[in-house]
Design a protein around this motif. Structure first.
Motif, PDB file in Angstrom:
ATOM      1  N   UNK A   1       2.084   9.383  -7.506  1.00 50.98           N
ATOM      2  CA  UNK A   1       2.645  10.362  -6.591  1.00 50.98           C
ATOM      3  C   UNK A   1       1.967  11.715  -6.765  1.00 50.98           C
ATOM      4  N   UNK A   2       2.273  12.620  -5.829  1.00 53.54           N
ATOM      5  CA  UNK A   2       1.638  13.937  -5.874  1.00 53.54           C
ATOM      6  C   UNK A   2       2.037  14.732  -7.111  1.00 53.54           C
ATOM      7  N   UNK A   3       3.232  14.442  -7.666  1.00 46.59           N
ATOM      8  CA  UNK A   3       3.670  15.153  -8.870  1.00 46.59           C
ATOM      9  C   UNK A   3       3.199  14.464 -10.151  1.00 46.59           C
ATOM     10  N   UNK A   4       2.392  13.401 -10.009  1.00 49.74           N
ATOM     11  CA  UNK A   4       1.869  12.695 -11.178  1.00 49.74           C
ATOM     12  C   UNK A   4       2.713  11.531 -11.640  1.00 49.74           C
ATOM     13  N   UNK A   5       3.918  11.377 -11.102  1.00 48.79           N
ATOM     14  CA  UNK A   5       4.795  10.288 -11.518  1.00 48.79           C
ATOM     15  C   UNK A   5       4.384   8.992 -10.827  1.00 48.79           C
ATOM     16  N   UNK A   6       4.669   7.844 -11.427  1.00 48.54           N
ATOM     17  CA  UNK A   6       4.304   6.572 -10.798  1.00 48.54           C
ATOM     18  C   UNK A   6       5.243   6.230  -9.647  1.00 48.54           C
ATOM     19  N   UNK A   7       4.689   5.711  -8.563  1.00 51.05           N
ATOM     20  CA  UNK A   7       5.482   5.241  -7.440  1.00 51.05           C
ATOM     21  C   UNK A   7       5.306   3.749  -7.257  1.00 51.05           C
ATOM     22  N   UNK A   8       6.238   3.112  -6.550  1.00 49.37           N
ATOM     23  CA  UNK A   8       6.181   1.670  -6.326  1.00 49.37           C
ATOM     24  C   UNK A   8       6.408   1.405  -4.837  1.00 49.37           C
ATOM     25  N   UNK A   9       5.592   0.548  -4.265  1.00 52.33           N
ATOM     26  CA  UNK A   9       5.704   0.208  -2.846  1.00 52.33           C
ATOM     27  C   UNK A   9       5.556  -1.295  -2.681  1.00 52.33           C
ATOM     28  N   UNK A  10       6.205  -1.829  -1.640  1.00 51.16           N
ATOM     29  CA  UNK A  10       6.119  -3.256  -1.336  1.00 51.16           C
ATOM     30  C   UNK A  10       5.847  -3.410   0.155  1.00 51.16           C
ATOM     31  N   UNK A  11       4.992  -4.390   0.522  1.00 53.87           N
ATOM     32  CA  UNK A  11       4.698  -4.590   1.930  1.00 53.87           C
ATOM     33  C   UNK A  11       3.564  -5.564   2.149  1.00 53.87           C
ATOM     34  N   UNK A  12       2.804  -5.350   3.225  1.00 49.82           N
ATOM     35  CA  UNK A  12       1.747  -6.262   3.636  1.00 49.82           C
ATOM     36  C   UNK A  12       0.438  -5.510   3.857  1.00 49.82           C
ATOM     37  N   UNK A  13      -0.667  -6.193   3.567  1.00 52.34           N
ATOM     38  CA  UNK A  13      -2.004  -5.815   4.019  1.00 52.34           C
ATOM     39  C   UNK A  13      -2.485  -6.926   4.947  1.00 52.34           C
TER      40      UNK A  13
ATOM     41  N   UNK B   1      -9.369  -1.106  -3.283  1.00 52.23           N
ATOM     42  CA  UNK B   1     -10.537  -1.637  -2.574  1.00 52.23           C
ATOM     43  C   UNK B   1     -10.666  -3.150  -2.782  1.00 52.23           C
ATOM     44  N   UNK B   2     -10.337  -3.605  -3.975  1.00 47.93           N
ATOM     45  CA  UNK B   2     -10.380  -5.044  -4.251  1.00 47.93           C
ATOM     46  C   UNK B   2      -9.360  -5.786  -3.389  1.00 47.93           C
ATOM     47  N   UNK B   3      -8.165  -5.184  -3.218  1.00 49.84           N
ATOM     48  CA  UNK B   3      -7.155  -5.796  -2.360  1.00 49.84           C
ATOM     49  C   UNK B   3      -7.635  -5.839  -0.905  1.00 49.84           C
ATOM     50  N   UNK B   4      -8.268  -4.745  -0.467  1.00 47.56           N
ATOM     51  CA  UNK B   4      -8.800  -4.715   0.898  1.00 47.56           C
ATOM     52  C   UNK B   4      -9.831  -5.835   1.109  1.00 47.56           C
ATOM     53  N   UNK B   5     -10.726  -5.998   0.165  1.00 47.81           N
ATOM     54  CA  UNK B   5     -11.752  -7.023   0.289  1.00 47.81           C
ATOM     55  C   UNK B   5     -11.148  -8.424   0.291  1.00 47.81           C
ATOM     56  N   UNK B   6     -10.071  -8.597  -0.472  1.00 45.81           N
ATOM     57  CA  UNK B   6      -9.390  -9.896  -0.484  1.00 45.81           C
ATOM     58  C   UNK B   6      -8.841 -10.224   0.900  1.00 45.81           C
ATOM     59  N   UNK B   7      -8.259  -9.220   1.556  1.00 43.67           N
ATOM     60  CA  UNK B   7      -7.708  -9.429   2.897  1.00 43.67           C
ATOM     61  C   UNK B   7      -8.825  -9.751   3.889  1.00 43.67           C
ATOM     62  N   UNK B   8      -9.928  -8.995   3.836  1.00 47.00           N
ATOM     63  CA  UNK B   8     -11.032  -9.206   4.771  1.00 47.00           C
ATOM     64  C   UNK B   8     -11.710 -10.560   4.545  1.00 47.00           C
ATOM     65  N   UNK B   9     -11.821 -10.958   3.290  1.00 49.97           N
ATOM     66  CA  UNK B   9     -12.472 -12.230   2.973  1.00 49.97           C
ATOM     67  C   UNK B   9     -11.625 -13.412   3.425  1.00 49.97           C
ATOM     68  N   UNK B  10     -10.317 -13.357   3.161  1.00 52.96           N
ATOM     69  CA  UNK B  10      -9.439 -14.474   3.503  1.00 52.96           C
ATOM     70  C   UNK B  10      -9.058 -14.466   4.978  1.00 52.96           C
ATOM     71  N   UNK B  11      -9.121 -13.298   5.607  1.00 51.93           N
ATOM     72  CA  UNK B  11      -8.796 -13.208   7.025  1.00 51.93           C
ATOM     73  C   UNK B  11      -7.342 -13.427   7.348  1.00 51.93           C
ATOM     74  N   UNK B  12      -6.468 -13.138   6.416  1.00 55.74           N
ATOM     75  CA  UNK B  12      -5.039 -13.312   6.666  1.00 55.74           C
ATOM     76  C   UNK B  12      -4.257 -12.246   5.910  1.00 55.74           C
TER      77      UNK B  12
ATOM     78  N   UNK C   1      -1.594 -10.455   3.399  1.00 57.12           N
ATOM     79  CA  UNK C   1      -1.215 -10.658   2.000  1.00 57.12           C
ATOM     80  C   UNK C   1      -0.003  -9.782   1.714  1.00 57.12           C
ATOM     81  N   UNK C   2       1.045 -10.380   1.209  1.00 65.33           N
ATOM     82  CA  UNK C   2       2.247  -9.630   0.836  1.00 65.33           C
ATOM     83  C   UNK C   2       2.237  -9.381  -0.663  1.00 65.33           C
ATOM     84  N   UNK C   3       2.475  -8.170  -1.071  1.00 67.68           N
ATOM     85  CA  UNK C   3       2.479  -7.864  -2.503  1.00 67.68           C
ATOM     86  C   UNK C   3       3.134  -6.507  -2.725  1.00 67.68           C
ATOM     87  N   UNK C   4       3.332  -6.187  -3.971  1.00 67.58           N
ATOM     88  CA  UNK C   4       3.829  -4.858  -4.350  1.00 67.58           C
ATOM     89  C   UNK C   4       2.755  -4.182  -5.188  1.00 67.58           C
ATOM     90  N   UNK C   5       2.804  -2.859  -5.204  1.00 67.33           N
ATOM     91  CA  UNK C   5       1.787  -2.126  -5.942  1.00 67.33           C
ATOM     92  C   UNK C   5       2.373  -0.838  -6.499  1.00 67.33           C
TER      93      UNK C   5
END
Length: 350
Positions: A104-116, A83-94, A96-100
């Motif tokens: 996962x559904x099995x409880x293991x950590x997942x990693x994704x990269x892309x844009x909001x 939610x904090x990332x979403x608000x950053x995008x809405x506030x800046x109006x542009x 944002x590229x990042x990874x997070x």
């Protein structure tokens, strides 16, 4: 264009790509079926749209995601962060590229990269995201780095180690073990590990341990072996064995690390269990009478064994016998009372 049309995410493409009835067309199908995970959320964190790839990250379907809140999909800590990332995008109006990271559904950590990035969805300003799951890529990179570290340690760490295949052949080896065995590394690779072992009682014990390792009945072991080098010299060593499992039910190899190397010596007849026990008692400072009483041997039998040991080990006196027993690796330098290096149990003398 409908208010919920996912072509909003791809406004850079020409309008004619859409179907003329105003419903989701080619672009909508593309957004729905692309392997990249895509979503649209309102400012409060409610999903307005998501594609199949996004739902797959969480082990569910897109229909089970759309209309739900972030808190229904992600862990509490992740909800606050997203939610904090979403608000950053809405506030800046542009965008944002990042990874997070996400759970996962099995409880293991997942990693994704892309844009909001901000989008108009109907009359409201919302946040869209386009991500690629890089979990497997990160794991491959971590594995590659780990293998590089292992190769560096193997080749330059000075630790004699080799990897054996399940059929007992040398698959990988470091320069340190090739130097120790006085053979060329290229000749060592592919050779049967059995050819590196002297025919001693320790060899038979090592065979039993090996069967347990490749059979999956144990994952590691420590034992003793007498190594034979390329010039037919011998030395005793502790062997630390660890199985490498490609799957829980399949052993792909065994790493062997050699430590506590004894003095190199010419081939000699293997000592009997009685002779090793005599050496251990001798190292503990016991007299001939004490040794005979402990082992239930006559004084003459003890004298015979000591004479035989002096010939076998090339030592003229009792202190020299004890010293040779330690430098040859027959007795463990890490145990008291003295005991054999090959002893299975810490309290066992042999």
């Amino acid at each position: 264009m409908k208010e919920s049309d996912p072509t909003t995410l791809l406004t850079c493409l020409p309008v004619p790509w859409r179907e003329t009835d105003g419903g989701p067309g080619v672009i909508a199908s593309f957004a729905d079926l692309t392997p990249a995970a895509a979503f649209v959320r309102d400012a409060a964190g409610r999903y307005l749209w998501a594609n199949h790839a996004y739902a797959h990250l969480y082990g569910t379907t897109r229909d089970a995601v759309i209309g739900r809140h972030l808190a229904d999909v992600d862990a509490p800590d992740d909800v606050a962060r997203f939610l904090a990332l979403d608000q950053e995008v809405l506030t800046q109006g542009r965008s944002v590229r990042h990874s997070l990271t996400y759970r996962r559904s099995d409880g293991s950590p997942g990693h994704a990269a892309g844009y909001r990035f901000p989008v108009r969805w109907g009359t409201g300003r919302c946040v869209a995201g386009l991500y690629v799951d890089v979990t497997d890529l990160r794991m491959l990179e971590q594995r590659r780095l780990a293998e590089e570290d292992l190769r560096t340690l193997r080749d330059h760490g000075g630790l004699p180690c080799l990897r054996l295949s399940p059929d007992g052949r040398v698959g990988e080896a470091g320069t340190a073990v090739a130097e120790l065995l006085r053979v060329r590394l290229c000749d060592l690779i592919g050779s049967p590990a059995d050819s590196l072992l002297a025919r001693t009682p320790e060899r038979r014990a090592l065979h039993r341990i090996w069967d347990d390792l490749v059979g999956g009945r144990r994952s590691s072991a420590r034992t003793c072996a007498v190594l034979v080098d390329g010039d037919n010299g011998q030395r005793r060593a502790e062997v630390h064995l660890s199985s490498v499992c490609r799957t829980p039910s399949r052993v792909s190899g065994v790493w062997a690390v050699l430590t506590h190397l004894g003095l190199r010596h010419a081939p000699q007849p293997p000592l009997t269990a009685t002779q090793v026990r005599i050496l251990a008692l001798l190292a503990a400072g016991r007299s001939n009478a004490d040794i005979g009483g402990t082992l239930h041997l006559s004084r003459q039998t003890v004298d015979y064994h000591l004479s035989r040991l002096r010939d076998l080990l090339g030592a003229a006196t009792r202190p020299a016998l004890v010293a040779r027993a330690y430098v040859l690796g027959i007795l463990s330098p890490q145990a008291w009372p003295p005991r054999s290096t090959a002893a299975v149990h810490p309290l066992s003398p042999v």
